[in-house]
Write a protein that holds these residues in place. Structure first.
Motif, PDB file in Angstrom:
ATOM      1  N   UNK A   1       0.820  -1.213   0.000  1.00 44.38           N
ATOM      2  CA  UNK A   1       0.000   0.000   0.000  1.00 44.38           C
ATOM      3  C   UNK A   1       0.854   1.264   0.000  1.00 44.38           C
TER       4      UNK A   1
ATOM      5  N   UNK B   1       4.316   1.592  -0.662  1.00 43.11           N
ATOM      6  CA  UNK B   1       5.309   1.749  -1.734  1.00 43.11           C
ATOM      7  C   UNK B   1       4.704   1.597  -3.119  1.00 43.11           C
ATOM      8  N   UNK B   2       3.538   0.967  -3.195  1.00 35.29           N
ATOM      9  CA  UNK B   2       2.914   0.762  -4.503  1.00 35.29           C
ATOM     10  C   UNK B   2       3.209  -0.633  -5.023  1.00 35.29           C
ATOM     11  N   UNK B   3       2.580  -0.966  -6.133  1.00 32.20           N
ATOM     12  CA  UNK B   3       2.663  -2.340  -6.639  1.00 32.20           C
ATOM     13  C   UNK B   3       3.988  -2.626  -7.338  1.00 32.20           C
ATOM     14  N   UNK B   4       4.906  -1.637  -7.333  1.00 33.13           N
ATOM     15  CA  UNK B   4       6.226  -1.925  -7.914  1.00 33.13           C
ATOM     16  C   UNK B   4       7.008  -2.914  -7.059  1.00 33.13           C
TER      17      UNK B   4
ATOM     18  N   UNK C   1       5.874  -5.738  -6.289  1.00 30.06           N
ATOM     19  CA  UNK C   1       5.439  -7.075  -6.703  1.00 30.06           C
ATOM     20  C   UNK C   1       6.232  -7.535  -7.923  1.00 30.06           C
TER      21      UNK C   1
ATOM     22  N   UNK D   1       4.760  -8.376 -10.610  1.00 29.61           N
ATOM     23  CA  UNK D   1       3.902  -8.149 -11.779  1.00 29.61           C
ATOM     24  C   UNK D   1       4.528  -7.113 -12.707  1.00 29.61           C
TER      25      UNK D   1
ATOM     26  N   UNK E   1      -4.644  -5.671  -4.188  1.00 29.92           N
ATOM     27  CA  UNK E   1      -4.282  -5.830  -5.602  1.00 29.92           C
ATOM     28  C   UNK E   1      -4.500  -4.570  -6.434  1.00 29.92           C
TER      29      UNK E   1
ATOM     30  N   UNK F   1      -4.441  -0.763  -7.767  1.00 26.10           N
ATOM     31  CA  UNK F   1      -3.394   0.259  -7.720  1.00 26.10           C
ATOM     32  C   UNK F   1      -3.758   1.470  -6.879  1.00 26.10           C
TER      33      UNK F   1
END
Lengths: 286, 53, 416
Positions: free
Chosen positions: C40, C42-45, C47, C49, C112, C114
């Motif tokens: 949450x 740092x963001x989905x970077x 992951x 993906x 999940x 963004x």
């Protein structure tokens, strides 16, 4: 204006792959025109944002018969099956954050509406959609060069090529100012990539306007194909093709090449199908 | 979600989808309201005595 | 220490022992919460993906837990609508399991996306033509149903039951449970189906795309059917684990045999439909898009998958458990039944894997490459988080609530 009609524009593009040198000017122009942020490390292309991406194709033959072709790939602005506006991405977006504009044929992305589920990215077979994995950042000083006409995007939303929609809006304003009703002049609205291409490989215009060069080159068939009713707008020029046309996505980006192997790479074919399709195209319209 | 949201359209898709949704929500809401009100009534007016065993 | 909260007439382990167990699982929960906060903040970077693999481990876990939690709606349907009365002995447990599964699914979805703070847009700005919208609405509503179904069991706790209002409320809710269960079955039909639709409508993705009936692709019906078929398998697996951990028999064999039999017939009919669907897709749908079935599995030598995944899903984890559960002797043999229900739970999870991760891996443009994906630790931690959370919820429920009506009878306790 729910369906395409004669009053509506249908903006599209034809890219001459035999002219494209793979210089990347279109990519650079696109990034600077549309305030695309720059990653600190751009070596991993799978999560960097390139609205316009140039693919390098080859004919898979050993030297000296090796041939190379560069294929620029912006968002294909699909009209969807049967040309009804149900693009693969638009129809799946749960929050109406991406929309098909029936008056221009442009697939838009509403950044402030997108909540980042990425379903549209999964739906797009062209990988034309990009997620903002990071906060948007530019090298020091580059912020001063950002375009005031395009809103930068925040982390966690999807973005993609908009056919430089802000340029369309500016052109529309100019047209109204000049006392006209609609954009007729081809030069009034051109995308950044089109103007940046030094080889003149990209031709952009209104596919509903017979005076525009793009329509004259593509000669789109307004009727559904006999063997696949989902496909509308297939080119009647035997050298012109669309990417993954058989899926019925009905893209508005057309590609042109004299080379058969390039045209073959535009779609998937079972054994023997390509020869049949190519001969049919050549004989009936060529 | 509501007719006053600007993307709302009075078409079959919206009527079927949200018809089903509001129908389900109404059943759940009405069911729970009935259960709670009945329990309150029984608790207050039936001396708290156990009527269910 | 907490004996006043424990249901009467049953035996539970000592509080320190219970506390230690919860603390160990709690540590895993904390790890998961840390992973969640990392995602949450740092963001989905953080992951694994990327733009090719926008749907990955979480979406698979989401689909899998919803399918596995399908036992709740199907057992509720059988118990309250079709009046299969024996199932009253397992319904509480199945509801708790469903509650855990659906809570997990909602949590995973919240991580999940963004822009988690915009999650409500899916309701407010709903696009009714998107399968994901249908999923969000029905999933949230059905979670409310499961909560409603779980509440009476919570209120039956020895101390809460002493409060007259709670006692009356619990009784009243039992009285109208059939209506809630019917609503739950209606909602489940649509959200299980629309999860199948999420993949099936992707006409730009030949591996996922299916023709169908009206607006629903065949995967819509297959997903609903498979959740109803395999969900009870998972319920029985978790029950078996609970029995092993507590070293007690908690539900009589006749109840299990009945559920296993129903599940067996559901699996068998589902797998026949799935085989037909696969054959039609392989011989008609995919070739119409210019692709051979072999391309999706072997990738003409370049792909990371092979036919083994298809054979495992359909035969080993579909046909085999189906047959084992419909044949009386293997159904009533604890070992073969256990094998069947484990295979079933794996089978449906594998199906969801195929419909998410394999779909993303397959290139569609002829010059594109197979996409590869490797999850990172925050993804793994946040996927394990709901599993650990579920273990805690089930442990607390088992300890303090009368979950199993037959427990007392099956485990006579001599009062000390």
């Amino acid at each position: 204006m729910k369906q395409n009609n004669k009053q509506a524009h249908k903006f599209g593009m034809v890219i001459d792959l035999d002219k494209c040198t793979g210089c990347g000017s279109c990519m650079v122009a696109c990034m600077s025109e549309n305030n695309v942020p720059v990653k600190e490390d751009e070596s991993d292309k799978k999560d960097s944002i390139t609205w316009m991406r140039v693919y390098k194709l080859n004919n898979n033959k050993p030297f000296p018969e090796t041939e190379i072709c560069y294929l620029p790939r912006p968002c294909q602005h699909c009209s969807g099956k049967g040309d009804h506006g149900h693009s693969p991405c638009v129809s799946v977006c749960p929050a109406t954050a991406t929309d098909y504009d029936y008056s221009t044929g442009i697939v838009s992305q509403i950044y402030t509406r997108c909540f980042g589920c990425r379903y549209c990215m999964g739906a797009c077979p062209y990988h034309a959609r990009y997620f903002n994995w990071w906060d948007p950042k530019w090298p020091d000083g580059m912020e001063s060069y950002l375009s005031p006409n395009v809103s930068p995007r925040m982390r966690g939303v999807v973005e993609k090529c908009s056919f430089c929609f802000h340029r369309y809006q500016l052109a529309k304003e100019q047209v109204y100012y000049d006392g006209e009703e609609r954009i007729e002049d081809e030069a009034a609205y051109q995308t950044a990539c089109t103007q940046a291409c030094p080889a003149g490989a990209i031709v952009f215009g209104d596919l509903n306007n017979p005076d525009h060069q793009v329509t004259q080159i593509v000669k789109p068939n307004p009727h559904p194909e006999h063997d696949n009713h989902d496909v509308v707008g297939k080119s009647r020029n035997p050298k012109v093709f669309r990417l993954l046309e058989r899926l019925g996505t009905n893209t508005k980006i057309y590609y042109m090449s004299e080379r058969k192997w390039v045209r073959k790479l535009g779609d998937n074919y079972l054994d023997g199908e390509w020869e049949k399709a190519d001969n049919h195209h050549g004989s009936s319209h060529g | 979600m509501f007719p006053f949201c600007f993307e709302w359209v009075w078409d079959a898709g919206h009527l079927l989808f949200f018809g089903g949704f509001w129908f389900a929500i109404s059943i759940l809401g009405a069911g729970m309201t009935w259960c709670i009100l009945k329990a309150l009534y029984e608790t207050i007016y039936c001396d708290g005595s156990d009527n269910h065993h | 220490m907490d004996s006043a909260l424990i249901p009467e007439g049953v035996k539970r382990c000592s509080f320190p022992k219970f506390f230690i167990g919860i603390a160990i699982v709690g540590a895993v929960v904390l790890w998961g919460v840390y992973g969640m906060l990392v995602c949450w903040l740092k963001g989905l970077n953080v992951t694994g993906m990327d733009d090719y693999y926008g749907f990955a481990l979480w979406i698979w876990a989401d689909l899998a837990v919803i399918a596995l939690g399908g036992g709740a709606f199907f057992t509720g349907l059988l118990k309250y609508i079709f009046k299969v009365d024996e199932l009253k002995n397992i319904i509480n447990f199945v509801v708790i399991l469903g509650f855990v599964c659906y809570a997990s699914a909602l949590l995973i979805l919240a991580i999940d996306i963004g822009q988690p703070l915009r999650g409500w847009f899916i309701f407010w700005h709903a696009n009714v033509h998107s399968m994901l919208t249908e999923v969000a609405f029905c999933l949230s509503c059905y979670f409310a149903v499961l909560t409603i179904e779980f509440i009476p069991n919570i209120l039956e706790n020895r101390q809460l039951d002493k409060v007259p209002f709670f006692h009356n409320l619990s009784h009243n809710m039992h009285g109208v449970m059939a209506i809630f269960a019917a609503t739950g079955a209606f909602l489940s039909f649509f959200h299980q189906g629309s999860l199948g639709g999420v993949a099936g409508v992707l006409y730009g993705r030949p591996f996922a795309y299916r023709e169908g009936l009206l607006v629903w692709p065949w995967t819509f019906f297959l997903f609903t059917w498979s959740a109803a078929a395999f969900g009870p398998c998972f319920s029985m697996v978790v029950l078996r684990i609970t029995e092993a951990v507590t070293k007690k028999k908690l539900v009589k064999d006749n109840v299990i045999h009945l559920l296993a039999k129903i599940s067996g017939w559901m699996i068998t009919t589902y797998i026949i439909a799935k085989i037909i669907d696969t054959i039609y897709w392989a011989t008609v749908t995919a070739p119409s898009m210019g692709l051979k079935m072999s391309f999706f599995f072997t990738g003409e030598g370049n792909g990371p998958y092979n036919y083994l995944i298809l054979i495992t899903e359909i035969f080993l984890c579909g046909v085999v458990p189906g047959l084992l559960l419909i044949v009386k002797s293997t159904r009533e043999n604890p070992t073969t039944r256990l094998i069947a229900i484990i295979l079933g739970a794996i089978g449906v999870s594998l199906n969801r894997w195929v419909m998410v991760l394999q779909v993303m891996a397959v290139p569609v443009m002829p010059f594109d490459k197979w996409a590869l994906y490797m999850p990172t630790w925050p993804e793994i931690a946040t996927t394990i988080l709901p599993v650990a959370g579920g273990i805690i919820v089930i442990s607390l429920a088992y300890r303090y609530l009368p979950v199993f009506p037959q427990e007392k009878e099956l485990n006579e306790v001599t009062v000390e």
